[in-house]
Each structure stands twice: as structure tokens, then as C-alpha cells.
Design an enzyme around this catalytic site. Sequence first.
Site, short mmCIF file in Angstrom:
data_model
loop_
_atom_site.label_atom_id
_atom_site.label_comp_id
_atom_site.label_asym_id
_atom_site.label_seq_id
_atom_site.Cartn_x
_atom_site.Cartn_y
_atom_site.Cartn_z
N HIS A 50 2.55 -2.94 -5.66
CA HIS A 50 3.90 -2.67 -6.18
C HIS A 50 4.10 -1.18 -6.38
O HIS A 50 4.10 -0.70 -7.51
CB HIS A 50 4.08 -3.40 -7.51
CG HIS A 50 5.51 -3.56 -7.93
ND1 HIS A 50 6.19 -2.63 -8.67
CD2 HIS A 50 6.39 -4.56 -7.71
CE1 HIS A 50 7.42 -3.05 -8.90
NE2 HIS A 50 7.56 -4.23 -8.33
N PHE A 51 4.30 -0.41 -5.49
CA PHE A 51 4.30 -0.57 -4.04
C PHE A 51 3.29 0.40 -3.48
O PHE A 51 3.16 1.49 -4.03
CB PHE A 51 5.70 -0.30 -3.48
CG PHE A 51 6.76 -1.21 -4.06
CD1 PHE A 51 6.90 -2.52 -3.61
CD2 PHE A 51 7.59 -0.77 -5.07
CE1 PHE A 51 7.87 -3.35 -4.13
CE2 PHE A 51 8.56 -1.60 -5.61
CZ PHE A 51 8.71 -2.89 -5.14
#
EC number: 4.2.1.59
Length: 148
Positions: A50-51
Site C-alpha cells: 500500500h503502495f
Amino acid sequence: MVQLDIHEILKRLPHRYPFLLVDRVEELQPNHYLRALKNVSINEPYFQGHFPDFPVMPGVLIVEALAQAAALLAFVSEEKYGENEAVYFAGIDKARFRKPVVPGDQLILLAEVSRRRGGMWQMQTTAHVGDTLVASAMLMATLRERDA
């Protein structure tokens, strides 16, 4: 004015790595407010997905950090607190996310009691990075025995 280090936090919250999201309580006035800190590190496990190319702390984990801070305020405020009791998340209203939280940030978590009736708590919570508001929510919680 009450302060809690990580050892005192661990005595009151059931959360452990990787889900403990409060590092220190700097100020706490029982039945009124709390100011706590969460240091956001690139080593947090959720940043792997994420991410990968733009690590951002998930909003739901910011809300969880606020809920843990609110639970600490309730625990310290509750005169009858015992080892068999827990604060359970009961609801959320008006959650807003205003700015991404990234590795290297320090979240300042604020919880203020809006209403308390019996074992039910309603708290206005905010998360800041420096002077910038990054998230806010009205949280409800209840203090109950774990076996109930």
C-alpha cells in the site's frame, strides 16, 4: 496530567505488533482528552502493498490508531477498570481524510470526550502531522467485560 510510555500502553491495550498503533501518550486528562503519538516508519508491514512505489498509510489504520488512543482515554478514565475488561469499538461517524500519511511522518492523535453515558463513550478524534489535520472522526466505544 497523565503520561503513558509503551509499557503502560501494553498493560491497557490488547493489541500487539503489527497492530499496536500508539507509541506514547504525551498528555491525558481523565474524562476529558488525550494526546498521543504514532511514529510512521517505512518498516510498517502494510507499506509492502500500500503502495510499493508510493507508500501511504491506509486510512482505516489511521482510524484504528485514533480508536486505540480513544480506548486508552476510556481505560484510564474508568474508575472500575479491571484486567477482564476491554473497550470495544461501537461506531464511527463523520470520518474524513484530508492528506496522505507517509513514512517519516509522526501522527499526533487527539481524542476528546464528547459524551459519556454509563459504559458508552463518544469521542471526537483528530490526527495531525505537525500542524496539518490529516484525518478526523467521531468514534463510539463501550467498556465491557471480555467474557460477556
